[in-house]
Scaffold this active site. Structure first.
Site, PDB file in Angstrom:
ATOM      1  N   HIS A 116     -34.220 -29.188 -11.323  1.00 36.56           N
ATOM      2  CA  HIS A 116     -33.445 -29.757 -10.216  1.00 36.56           C
ATOM      3  C   HIS A 116     -34.312 -30.275  -9.062  1.00 36.56           C
ATOM      4  O   HIS A 116     -34.238 -31.440  -8.694  1.00 36.56           O
ATOM      5  CB  HIS A 116     -32.443 -28.722  -9.698  1.00 36.56           C
ATOM      6  CG  HIS A 116     -31.469 -29.271  -8.710  1.00 36.56           C
ATOM      7  ND1 HIS A 116     -30.455 -30.137  -9.077  1.00 36.56           N
ATOM      8  CD2 HIS A 116     -31.369 -29.121  -7.370  1.00 36.56           C
ATOM      9  CE1 HIS A 116     -29.764 -30.466  -7.989  1.00 36.56           C
ATOM     10  NE2 HIS A 116     -30.306 -29.869  -6.942  1.00 36.56           N
ATOM     11  N   ASP A 171     -31.543 -29.123 -15.767  1.00 38.23           N
ATOM     12  CA  ASP A 171     -31.220 -28.809 -14.367  1.00 38.23           C
ATOM     13  C   ASP A 171     -30.620 -27.402 -14.302  1.00 38.23           C
ATOM     14  O   ASP A 171     -29.597 -27.114 -14.929  1.00 38.23           O
ATOM     15  CB  ASP A 171     -30.227 -29.849 -13.828  1.00 38.23           C
ATOM     16  CG  ASP A 171     -30.060 -29.762 -12.312  1.00 38.23           C
ATOM     17  OD1 ASP A 171     -29.927 -28.642 -11.791  1.00 38.23           O
ATOM     18  OD2 ASP A 171     -30.041 -30.828 -11.666  1.00 38.23           O
ATOM     19  N   SER A 219     -28.347 -34.234  -5.180  1.00 38.95           N
ATOM     20  CA  SER A 219     -27.737 -32.901  -5.136  1.00 38.95           C
ATOM     21  C   SER A 219     -26.556 -32.884  -4.160  1.00 38.95           C
ATOM     22  O   SER A 219     -25.626 -33.673  -4.338  1.00 38.95           O
ATOM     23  CB  SER A 219     -28.818 -31.875  -4.751  1.00 38.95           C
ATOM     24  OG  SER A 219     -28.370 -30.567  -4.977  1.00 38.95           O
TER      25      SER A 219
END
Ligand SMILES: *[C@@H]1O[C@H](CO)[C@@H](O)[C@H](O)[C@H]1NC(C)=O
Ligand SMILES: *[C@@H]1O[C@H](CO)[C@@H](O)[C@H](O)[C@H]1NC(C)=O
Length: 446
Positions: free
Chosen positions: A378, A346, A206
Site C-alpha cells: 500500500h 495491498d 488511499s
C-alpha cells in the site's frame, strides 16, 4: 539484490527523506487556532440558500504554507476559500479548500489534490495542517505530489472534503465536497486569477482516492456542468468492510475507529448504535479517535482487535451494515477518464474489491487505464505509482487524446515503466530544492 529489494529500498529512501522534517526542522509554535475555534470556518447566516459551490468567504492563508520538511513553501500565493457544499444527508454544509498558486502559474491548469487525511477530527483537516504554524501533520508524501504539480505551474486546490464534522470515509459528503471545491475555485477568478474555463484534473491516493473516486462517480449527477479532464486514483478504498477486515489487529488498525467515528459523525443513528454497542470500560479509549489525528490513532490502536471494543456481532447490526453498504463505491459510473493503480498485495485496501469495481465501471462504459502492481504494497505504491499517475495527469491537462474504453495491465512495479524513474527523480529533486527555499513553480511563465 533482488528487484523487490531495490524497489522497496527506493521507496523507503523517499519515505525517510520526506519524513525527515520534524527531526531537523525548527520547532513550530502552534500559532494557528484549530478550525473548531476559528470563526473563518463558521458560515455566514443564511448560507444554506446559496448554490452548491458558492464562495462564502476567502482569505490569504493565515500562516505560510507548510512544506515537506516543515519549512515554509516559497509559493506566489495561497488562499483559503470557505464554500457551500452538501453532505450525505442532503443538508447544506460549509467547508474550506486551500488554493495554492505557484510562481509563474498557468491560470488555465488546476489540480484538485485530495490529501489522505484519514482522521475524524477537525484539526486534521488539510486547511489546518497545511499551515506551517499548525505543526502540520499532512502526509509528506501528499506534499511531495502537490509540489510536483506546483512545479509544473498548475494551481493546486486541496479541499477539506470531510466537511465540518470530519466525516472520514463518508463517500458522498467527500465526493460532493470535492466537486463543490472545484466550482468555488473556478468562480474565484477575481481573487485568485484562476480562469473560469481552466482545465481541471483530480488526484488522490488511499483516503484521498476515496474522495477522488466519489467525486468521479457523483460528477454526472451532482455537477454535470463541470468539465473535468480526468482523475488519477490509487489504492482506492471502494469497499470499507474489506479494509476493516484487512487492517484489524495490524499496524493500521487505528483506521477502523477513525472510519466508524467519521461515519457516525454523519449518521446520527450510527452514532447511537456505536455508543450503545461499545463495552463501557473501553468506550472512552475508542472515542479518542474522534478527537485526534491519524498518527495518534495509529499509535493508540496498533495491532489491537478493534472488535474487542464492542459487543459481539457489532458489524452485522443494521446501522453499521447500512452505513457500510451506503459507502461502497460502484452505484454510479464515472464519465471522466480515470487512471487507476493498485497493488495486488495491498495490505490496507484489498485488491479484489477494486478489481471488481473496475470491471463493473468498464462494463458500463467507463474510460479507465488500470495498472495492477505485483511488487508494491500500500504505502510503497503511493511512491512508486506516483510518476505514472503524474505523467497521465499532465497529458490530460495538455489535451493529449485518449482512446475510449478500458485497458488493464499488470506490471512488476510501476517505477520500472519507461520514463517513470526520470519523472520520479525530478519529483524528489524538486522536493529537495523546495526545502532550500527555491521559488516553487516553473522557471518561466507556462
Ligand atoms: C485517550 O486520549 C486521552 C487524552 O489525550 C489520553 O490521556 C488517553 O491516554 C487516551 N487513551 C488511550 C487508551 O490511549
Ligand atoms: C463485513 O465483514 C464481516 C466479517 O467478514 C462480515 O461479518 C459482515 O457481514 C460484513 N458486512 C458487510 C456490510 O458487508
Amino acid at each position: 539484490m533482488s528487484l523487490r529489494r531495490i524497489v522497496f529500498a527506493l521507496a523507503y529512501a523517499t519515505l525517510l527523506l520526506s519524513a525527515a522534517g520534524p527531526a531537523v526542522a525548527v520547532p513550530v509554535r502552534r500559532s494557528v487556532p484549530w478550525p473548531q475555534n476559528d470563526p473563518f470556518y463558521t458560515p455566514p447566516s443564511g448560507y444554506e440558500s446559496s448554490a452548491p459551490g458558492a464562495i462564502l468567504r476567502t482569505r490569504p492563508i493565515p500562516s505560510p504554507l507548510a512544506g515537506i520538511f516543515s519549512q515554509t513553501e516559497n509559493v506566489a500565493n495561497a488562499w483559503q476559500i470557505l464554500y457551500r457544499t452538501t453532505d450525505a444527508l442532503g443538508n447544506a454544509i460549509a467547508t474550506v479548500t486551500t488554493l495554492i498558486e505557484p510562481h509563474n502559474a498557468n491560470s488555465a491548469k488546476v489540480l484538485s489534490y485530495q490529501l489522505a487525511e484519514d482522521s475524524a477530527a477537525q484539526q486534521c483537516a488539510p486547511s489546518y495542517t497545511l499551515q506551517s504554524g499548525s505543526g502540520g501533520t499532512s502526509s509528506s508524501l501528499d506534499l511531495l505530489m502537490m509540489d510536483a504539480a506546483l512545479n509544473q505551474g498548475w494551481y493546486v486546490t486541496a479541499p477539506d472534503y470531510e466537511g465540518p464534522k470530519s466525516v472520514f470515509t463518508c463517500g458522498s459528503t467527500s465526493g460532493q465536497g470535492v466537486l463543490d471545491s472545484i466550482r468555488a475555485v473556478l468562480a474565484s477568478t477575481s481573487v485568485t486569477g484562476v480562469k473560469s474555463s481552466a482545465g481541471v484534473v483530480l488526484w488522490g491516493y488511499s483516503g484521498g482516492a476515496l474522495a477522488t473516486g466519489w467525486a468521479a462517480e457523483l460528477q454526472p449527477t451532482y455537477a454535470p456542468e463541470l468539465k473535468l479532464l480526468g482523475a488519477a486514483m490509487g489504492g482506492t478504498p471502494s469497499e470499507l468492510n474489506a479494509t476493516v477486515n484487512a487492517v484489524n489487529k495490524g499496524p493500521f488498525a487505528g483506521l477502523i475507529p477513525a472510519g466508524f467515528l467519521g461515519l457516525s459523525q454523519q449518521y446520527p443513528d450510527l452514532n447511537s448504535y456505536i455508543q450503545s454497542q461499545l463495552i463501557p470500560s473501553k468506550a472512552a479509549a475508542f472515542n479518542n479517535a474522534s478527537a485526534q489525528c491519524l498518527g495518534a490513532d495509529s499509535t493508540q490502536f496498533a495491532n489491537q482487535d478493534i472488535f474487542s471494543y464492542f459487543q459481539p456481532n457489532f458489524l452485522n447490526g443494521s446501522p453499521a451494515a447500512t452505513a457500510i453498504a451506503n459507502n461502497k463505491m460502484g452505484s454510479y459510473v464515472p464519465k471522466i477518464p480515470l487512471w487507476m493503480y493498485h497493488a495486488i498485495h495491498d495490505e490496507v485496501v484489498p485488491f479484489a474489491p477494486t478489481q471488481a469495481l473496475v470491471t463493473k465501471y468498464c462494463s458500463e462504459g467507463a474510460n479507465i487505464q488500470f495498472t495492477q502492481d505485483q511488487l508494491s504494497e500500500h504505502i510503497i505504491l503511493d511512491i512508486t505509482g506516483a510518476a505514472d499517475a503524474f505523467t497521465w495527469l499532465k497529458a490530460r491537462l495538455s489535451g493529449v487524446p485518449l482512446a475510449a474504453g478500458c485497458t488493464t495491465r499488470t506490471t512488476t512495479s510501476e517505477i520500472l515503466d519507461p520514463g517513470a524513474l526520470l519523472v520520479f527523480g525530478s519529483i524528489i529533486f524538486n522536493g529537495l530544492q523546495d526545502l532550500l527555499g527555491k521559488p516553487i513553480g516553473p522557471t518561466s511563465l507556462a
